[in-house]
Design a protein around this motif. Structure first.
Motif, PDB file in Angstrom:
ATOM      1  N   THR A  53     -14.119  15.862  10.338  1.00 23.84           N
ATOM      2  CA  THR A  53     -14.727  15.093  11.847  1.00 23.84           C
ATOM      3  C   THR A  53     -13.014  14.871  12.238  1.00 23.84           C
ATOM      4  O   THR A  53     -12.361  14.776  12.341  1.00 23.84           O
ATOM      5  CB  THR A  53     -14.130  13.541  10.367  1.00 23.84           C
ATOM      6  OG1 THR A  53     -13.090  13.068  10.546  1.00 23.84           O
ATOM      7  CG2 THR A  53     -15.189  14.155   9.680  1.00 23.84           C
ATOM      8  N   THR A  54     -13.728  13.815  12.956  1.00 24.82           N
ATOM      9  CA  THR A  54     -12.370  13.288  14.516  1.00 24.82           C
ATOM     10  C   THR A  54     -12.909  11.721  15.110  1.00 24.82           C
ATOM     11  O   THR A  54     -14.915  12.221  14.982  1.00 24.82           O
ATOM     12  CB  THR A  54     -12.703  14.111  15.375  1.00 24.82           C
ATOM     13  OG1 THR A  54     -13.816  15.040  16.003  1.00 24.82           O
ATOM     14  CG2 THR A  54     -11.301  16.063  14.559  1.00 24.82           C
ATOM     15  N   THR A 106     -12.661   2.637   9.293  1.00 29.24           N
ATOM     16  CA  THR A 106     -13.852   2.730   9.370  1.00 29.24           C
ATOM     17  C   THR A 106     -14.437   3.602  10.285  1.00 29.24           C
ATOM     18  O   THR A 106     -15.253   4.342  10.046  1.00 29.24           O
ATOM     19  CB  THR A 106     -14.627   1.465  10.796  1.00 29.24           C
ATOM     20  OG1 THR A 106     -13.314   0.606   9.624  1.00 29.24           O
ATOM     21  CG2 THR A 106     -15.474   1.302  10.666  1.00 29.24           C
ATOM     22  N   LEU A 107     -13.704   4.368  11.182  1.00 32.34           N
ATOM     23  CA  LEU A 107     -13.754   5.975  11.781  1.00 32.34           C
ATOM     24  C   LEU A 107     -13.472   7.166  11.012  1.00 32.34           C
ATOM     25  O   LEU A 107     -14.502   7.625  11.537  1.00 32.34           O
ATOM     26  CB  LEU A 107     -12.748   5.855  13.638  1.00 32.34           C
ATOM     27  CG  LEU A 107     -13.034   5.041  13.954  1.00 32.34           C
ATOM     28  CD1 LEU A 107     -11.643   4.862  15.390  1.00 32.34           C
ATOM     29  CD2 LEU A 107     -14.278   4.599  14.905  1.00 32.34           C
ATOM     30  N   GLY A 108     -12.658   7.009   9.973  1.00 30.55           N
ATOM     31  CA  GLY A 108     -12.297   7.938   9.152  1.00 30.55           C
ATOM     32  C   GLY A 108     -13.672   8.582   8.489  1.00 30.55           C
ATOM     33  O   GLY A 108     -13.930   9.338   7.371  1.00 30.55           O
ATOM     34  N   PHE A 142     -17.435  11.160   1.950  1.00 29.14           N
ATOM     35  CA  PHE A 142     -15.825  10.880   2.762  1.00 29.14           C
ATOM     36  C   PHE A 142     -14.825   9.569   3.073  1.00 29.14           C
ATOM     37  O   PHE A 142     -13.957  10.462   3.067  1.00 29.14           O
ATOM     38  CB  PHE A 142     -16.765  10.561   5.031  1.00 29.14           C
ATOM     39  CG  PHE A 142     -17.766  11.477   4.936  1.00 29.14           C
ATOM     40  CD1 PHE A 142     -17.102  12.680   5.464  1.00 29.14           C
ATOM     41  CD2 PHE A 142     -19.083  11.626   4.715  1.00 29.14           C
ATOM     42  CE1 PHE A 142     -17.667  13.307   5.901  1.00 29.14           C
ATOM     43  CE2 PHE A 142     -19.289  12.519   5.272  1.00 29.14           C
ATOM     44  CZ  PHE A 142     -19.053  13.532   6.088  1.00 29.14           C
ATOM     45  N   GLU A 143     -15.390   9.151   1.669  1.00 27.84           N
ATOM     46  CA  GLU A 143     -14.032   8.432   1.494  1.00 27.84           C
ATOM     47  C   GLU A 143     -12.735   8.755   0.525  1.00 27.84           C
ATOM     48  O   GLU A 143     -11.577   8.234   1.194  1.00 27.84           O
ATOM     49  CB  GLU A 143     -14.145   7.485   0.547  1.00 27.84           C
ATOM     50  CG  GLU A 143     -15.178   6.114   1.093  1.00 27.84           C
ATOM     51  CD  GLU A 143     -15.160   5.064   1.914  1.00 27.84           C
ATOM     52  OE1 GLU A 143     -13.252   4.472   1.318  1.00 27.84           O
ATOM     53  OE2 GLU A 143     -15.471   4.426   2.610  1.00 27.84           O
ATOM     54  N   LYS A 149      -6.816  12.740   3.593  1.00 26.42           N
ATOM     55  CA  LYS A 149      -6.240  13.602   5.142  1.00 26.42           C
ATOM     56  C   LYS A 149      -5.001  12.527   5.283  1.00 26.42           C
ATOM     57  O   LYS A 149      -3.921  12.758   5.340  1.00 26.42           O
ATOM     58  CB  LYS A 149      -7.564  12.921   5.848  1.00 26.42           C
ATOM     59  CG  LYS A 149      -7.199  13.528   7.298  1.00 26.42           C
ATOM     60  CD  LYS A 149      -7.595  12.950   8.559  1.00 26.42           C
ATOM     61  CE  LYS A 149      -8.887  14.217   8.632  1.00 26.42           C
ATOM     62  NZ  LYS A 149      -9.549  14.015   9.520  1.00 26.42           N
ATOM     63  N   GLN A 150      -5.065  11.079   4.492  1.00 25.97           N
ATOM     64  CA  GLN A 150      -4.489  10.438   4.585  1.00 25.97           C
ATOM     65  C   GLN A 150      -3.257  10.507   3.752  1.00 25.97           C
ATOM     66  O   GLN A 150      -1.720  10.467   4.248  1.00 25.97           O
ATOM     67  CB  GLN A 150      -4.408   8.895   4.207  1.00 25.97           C
ATOM     68  CG  GLN A 150      -5.906   8.094   4.945  1.00 25.97           C
ATOM     69  CD  GLN A 150      -5.448   7.831   6.154  1.00 25.97           C
ATOM     70  OE1 GLN A 150      -5.381   8.914   7.476  1.00 25.97           O
ATOM     71  NE2 GLN A 150      -4.327   6.842   6.882  1.00 25.97           N
TER      72      GLN A 150
END
Length: 161
Positions: A53-54, A106-108, A142-143, A149-150
């Motif tokens: 995702t971007t 929200t975006l990620g 996605f959560e 990713k974080q």
């Protein structure tokens, strides 16, 4: 006097607004490099899936989020690629009243959750049009992807210091 307090309160804390402006396919590809020979043998698929995702700001409070799904399916009988399908499903989201980590989250995570069913349907349609059995992709968390990713970003910043 009560009206003044309400106005001051609304000025201090911006109101959260979230709306989906548009959903669209940004890029799409389907390849079946070994057709028609792939149809002349028993089909025992092996699926390789890549997901990313971007997001980017494209205007004031307007963000483009892209979910990229790549599926490469090979035949277990001979290992030849049966098909390769790639979809970049995008959406424009108007988001205000969020900043920093909340906006990133929200975006990620949230926005990709909105887009993924569209990408999944698009892939299924392409695969069926290629004369292969439907490729029903499972739902994606996605959560969890966002949290991983974080964590990788935090670890990378620790090792560079």
């Amino acid at each position: 006097m009560a009206e003044d307090n309400n106005q001051q309160g609304s000025q201090e804390k911006p109101q959260l607004q979230f709306s989906l402006q548009r959903i669209y396919v940004k890029d799409i590809s389907f390849e079946s490099p070994n057709a028609p020979s792939v149809f002349q043998q028993p089909f025992k698929p092996k699926v390789g899936l890549d997901l990313d995702t971007t997001s980017q700001s494209v205007g004031e409070d307007l963000y483009e989020v892209v979910v990229k799904v790549t599926a490469q399916v090979s035949n277990n009988e001979d290992g030849a690629t049966a098909f390769l399908v790639e979809v970049e499903q995008a959406g424009l989201f108007r988001i205000s009243g969020l900043a920093g980590d909340q906006l990133d989250h929200t975006l990620g995570a949230f926005c990709p959750n909105v887009l993924f069913p569209y990408a999944r349907e698009c892939i299924d349609s392409l695969v069926s049009r290629g004369s292969f059995p439907p490729l029903m992709l499972a739902p994606v968390n996605f959560e969890a992807m966002y949290a991983q990713k974080q964590q990788r970003t935090a670890q990378a910043s620790e090792t560079t210091q």
